[in-house]
Design an enzyme around this catalytic site. Structure first.
Site, short mmCIF file in Angstrom:
data_model
loop_
_atom_site.label_atom_id
_atom_site.label_comp_id
_atom_site.label_asym_id
_atom_site.label_seq_id
_atom_site.Cartn_x
_atom_site.Cartn_y
_atom_site.Cartn_z
N ARG A 153 0.87 -1.18 0.00
CA ARG A 153 0.00 0.00 0.00
C ARG A 153 0.90 1.22 0.00
NH1 ARG A 153 -4.45 2.52 2.59
NH2 ARG A 153 -4.97 4.24 1.17
N GLY A 154 0.92 1.94 -1.11
CA GLY A 154 1.87 3.02 -1.29
C GLY A 154 1.85 4.07 -0.20
N ASP A 182 1.32 3.83 2.83
CA ASP A 182 1.88 3.37 4.10
C ASP A 182 3.41 3.24 4.06
OD1 ASP A 182 -0.67 3.21 5.02
OD2 ASP A 182 -0.81 1.03 4.95
N ARG A 219 5.63 3.26 0.82
CA ARG A 219 6.43 3.52 -0.39
C ARG A 219 7.70 4.31 -0.09
NH1 ARG A 219 2.84 5.42 -3.72
NH2 ARG A 219 2.75 3.71 -5.21
N GLY A 224 -1.22 5.07 -19.62
CA GLY A 224 -2.09 4.54 -20.67
C GLY A 224 -2.33 3.05 -20.54
N GLU A 248 -4.48 -8.14 -6.06
CA GLU A 248 -3.13 -8.69 -6.25
C GLU A 248 -2.92 -9.89 -5.33
OE1 GLU A 248 -1.01 -4.33 -7.02
OE2 GLU A 248 -0.27 -5.66 -5.45
#
Length: 364
Positions: free
Chosen positions: A27-28, A30, A32, A60, A94
């Site tokens: 979870r970015g 938390d 990253r 994209g 994921e």
């Protein structure tokens, strides 16, 4: 021991070349800028190729399709379970896929429990339970149910607990060492495995000689023998070794059976979807002429496995002119006449003696 040897060999030979050594799921918001950035840098310094979304997803891309493809192309997955992990439905999707692949022995899962108690993953209360309660009205109970199950499964897997280490740097060091050991450690070969390796290496050398890998000409090579299953094993071994030399590759297994079940259009679409994975044209009905036009400028490694009729080759790989410079097409069959009727000049026979050695190991 023989049974485990056969399973190990079959898993090793049947998987395609991994695109990534490890997929990083987190979870970015938390972790990253804390743990994950340091972990990713440390893995890259060791030559371990990683995928994590903020670097590898191109603008994209259809996000989930790109994530799903990356997970399927990874050998390991490191899952950083933080307090807010379950708040993200992307993370849960994921995780559900990774747990499914891990149960099928197609991926190894390494959890990092970051500033949480692993026992909370199975709890009906607390932050994780509240996250699922928020997801259910939006996605439905049936969709959320496997997400819950996947998170509970991870709670039962032995992993790394950040609370047992005073600093993130020590945790990163331990995780990198663990992954490096798993990637590069090799088991001691048994006598049976050594004999199998010798047989595979011999046929690999023979077939690669026919492929003339240094030439930019298109080469079409036939491999035939009386037992299609064992020829497939050998050809997968070769495909795995050569894949990194080609920007596009496709291993089309059981051509004769798939044609009978689904028809030629299905197989053409399968080839196109693997050679051009992001093209919207793959959804259209694909003619023989369309295959020729699209493949003509592409360097491709294509294996057509278990072909039993020359018409199948005419529909899927008519001539060398169909393919871009440097392409290699390998055809496996139980019938030498199929190759001769298709004017394949470079032919390798897998003898009954070689097949007997492979069968003895895989059938034990």
């Amino acid at each position: 021991m023989a049974a485990s040897l056969a399973t190990e060999a079959e898993n090793s030979l049947s998987r395609y070349l991994w695109e990534y050594d490890v997929f990083l799921s987190f979870r970015g918001a938390d972790v990253r800028k804390k743990l994950v950035s340091h972990l990713n840098d440390a893995l890259n310094e060791e030559g371990i190729k990683t995928f994590h979304d903020d670097r590898d997803l191109q603008r994209g891309d259809v996000i989930w399709e790109a994530l799903e493809e990356a997970i399927n192309q990874s050998r390991f997955a490191i899952v950083v379970i933080s307090e807010g992990y379950a708040d993200s439905h992307w993370c849960l999707r994921e995780l559900s896929l990774m747990v499914d692949l891990a149960e099928k022995k197609r991926l190894q899962l390494i959890p990092i429990f970051y500033e949480i108690d692993p026992s909370n993953l199975k709890s009906r209360t607390g932050c994780f339970s509240k996250a699922f309660e928020k997801h259910e009205p939006r996605f439905g109970k049936e969709t959320v149910k496997p997400w819950r199950s996947a998170l509970a499964t991870v709670g039962n897997i032995s992993g790394w607990d950040s609370k047992c280490r005073n600093e993130d740097s020590k945790l990163v060091q331990n995780v990198v060492q663990d992954l490096r050991d798993r990637l590069y450690s090799e088991p001691e070969p048994s006598d049976e495995r050594t004999e199998l390796d010798e047989v595979l290496s011999y046929h690999k050398r023979c077939i690669e000689s026919l492929l003339s890998m240094d030439s930019e000409d298109v080469q079409m090579v036939g491999v035939w023998g009386v037992d299609g299953k064992d020829i497939t094993t050998i050809t997968k071994h070769i495909f795995e070794g050569l894949s990194s030399q080609f920007p596009a590759r496709c291993f089309l297994q059981d051509v004769s059976g798939e044609l009978q079940r689904h028809g030629v259009s299905h197989l053409r679409k399968q080839i196109m979807s693997e050679v051009f994975p992001k093209s919207p044209l793959n959804a259209l009905c694909i003619s023989k002429d369309a295959v020729k036009r699209r493949l003509r400028g592409k360097k491709v490694l294509l294996v057509l496995d278990d072909v039993d009729d020359v018409e199948q080759l005419q529909e899927l790989a008519g001539k060398c002119e169909w393919f871009g410079p440097g392409s290699r097409i390998i055809i496996t069959t139980g019938y030498e006449r199929v190759l001769e009727e298709h004017s394949v000049e470079r032919i390798h026979e897998v003898t009954s003696q070689a097949i007997e050695i492979i069968s003895d190991i895989f059938d034990m």
